[in-house]
Write an enzyme that holds these catalytic residues in place. Sequence first.
Site, mmCIF file in Angstrom:
data_model
loop_
_atom_site.group_PDB
_atom_site.id
_atom_site.type_symbol
_atom_site.label_atom_id
_atom_site.label_comp_id
_atom_site.label_asym_id
_atom_site.label_seq_id
_atom_site.Cartn_x
_atom_site.Cartn_y
_atom_site.Cartn_z
ATOM 1 N N HIS A 1 0.786 -1.056 0.299
ATOM 2 C CA HIS A 1 0.152 -0.375 -0.095
ATOM 3 C C HIS A 1 1.281 1.498 0.265
ATOM 4 O O HIS A 1 0.817 1.873 -1.004
ATOM 5 C CB HIS A 1 -1.100 0.088 1.597
ATOM 6 C CG HIS A 1 -1.929 -0.976 0.977
ATOM 7 N ND1 HIS A 1 -2.542 -1.355 -0.008
ATOM 8 C CD2 HIS A 1 -2.531 -2.117 2.145
ATOM 9 C CE1 HIS A 1 -3.370 -2.393 0.327
ATOM 10 N NE2 HIS A 1 -2.925 -3.097 1.740
ATOM 11 N N ASP B 1 -4.919 -8.628 -3.908
ATOM 12 C CA ASP B 1 -5.164 -8.077 -2.648
ATOM 13 C C ASP B 1 -6.515 -8.980 -1.876
ATOM 14 O O ASP B 1 -6.132 -9.576 -1.645
ATOM 15 C CB ASP B 1 -4.740 -6.188 -2.235
ATOM 16 C CG ASP B 1 -4.707 -6.255 -0.631
ATOM 17 O OD1 ASP B 1 -5.704 -6.979 0.236
ATOM 18 O OD2 ASP B 1 -5.019 -4.832 -0.362
#
Length: 421
Positions: free
Chosen positions: A249, A298
């Site tokens: 991220h 993800d």
Amino acid sequence: VSALWCELAWLGGDAPDAGVLVQIEGGRIAAVQAGADAPPDAERLGGLTIPGLANAHSHAFQRALRGRTHAGTGSFWTWREQMYALAQTLDPASYLPLARATFAEMALAGITVVGEFHYLHRDGNAMGEAVIQAAAEAGVRLTLLDACYLRGGLDSFRDAGAGAWAARVGQLRDGPELRIGAAIHSVRAVDAASARVVGEWAQAHGAPLHAHVSEQPAENEACLEENGFTPTITLAEAGVVSPSFTAVHATHLTDTDVTLLGFARVCLCPTTERDLADGIGPAQQLRAAGAALCVGTDSQAVIDLFEEARAIELDERLATGVRGNHSAASLLEAATAGGYESLGWPGGGRIAEGAPADLVTIGLDGVALAGTRAQDAVGAVVFAGGPRDVRHVMAAGRWIVRDGAHMSIDVARELQAVIAP
Ligand SMILES: [Zn+2]
């Protein structure tokens, strides 16, 4: 030795090469020759052949949440409650078919290596072993990033301490298509002293190390309160930020964080970051600082690494009003070699002598890409291609997808059976 002759192949750079002969031996690429005529014994691959795609950040089980959470008005934190409720229902027997079908969906999308960020622990390594078996049955290469998770979350996520984590993970062994890697779930779940232990374990084992970093502002605020520093500085102070470290991220960073991560890798997951309203990470500044980028699916909101890759550029265009910060070739490199290196497969994700024989052939004659000129094929695939254009996929020298179908798994049927029987 087997030989493939590619009508077009991406060997790096902005345009593909024509007539590329790829020799394969023992699961590796033995030789590559561009501008070659097709030998009679070579298999001919039309379209554009690229290296296998690397999904550097996956939570396979979250595939079961697709369509059930995205339309809601809740926050990241309410989404997390739904994710916990699902996690609580899984055991090794139910996790194996869910992970296998999810990895098979990834194979159909051209993914040949998965970094499974694994924190669903139960009965020692039983859940991790289910993931390992699932990847083997789906035919994809796996890096099991076994996550240290010490506080918060569910009871079943947590090891008793970093030492207990290391003892458990130490029982897992690498295989030909398997790497055991380490993960620090986040600074929320692992204190700084324990993060240091995990970092030292990874270094001693030459294993890749991943951590969720600064996905949400609230994580930064809590970390500042506890440690007096941002998550990135906290991890750097604990000695874990290195070229074998990947920050996942890295959305809400200070300039100092960006500088520190310039010595490491960053995995962006734009479709999840959009879905959870996380924000847009500073990809351009990170690259300028020296960080190598990779991408991941993800939460499996979608499984489409072409979309993840182009989103790095397209989301930044929306945020900055400027086009062209990232070339198509650099985005494709993030989705291939960048991910292989992050996951502990150096030299992978390239069509080059000595690389693993992991290849994806993309049809240029489907509705999305028909009309593509050879010289534009890299940009066309990155900015307009998708899983529907993936024709053939090879991992470790074996075909796992032919003509858009998985070789051994009826993927849609298995997903349906395991998620909504
Ligand atoms: Zn994650």
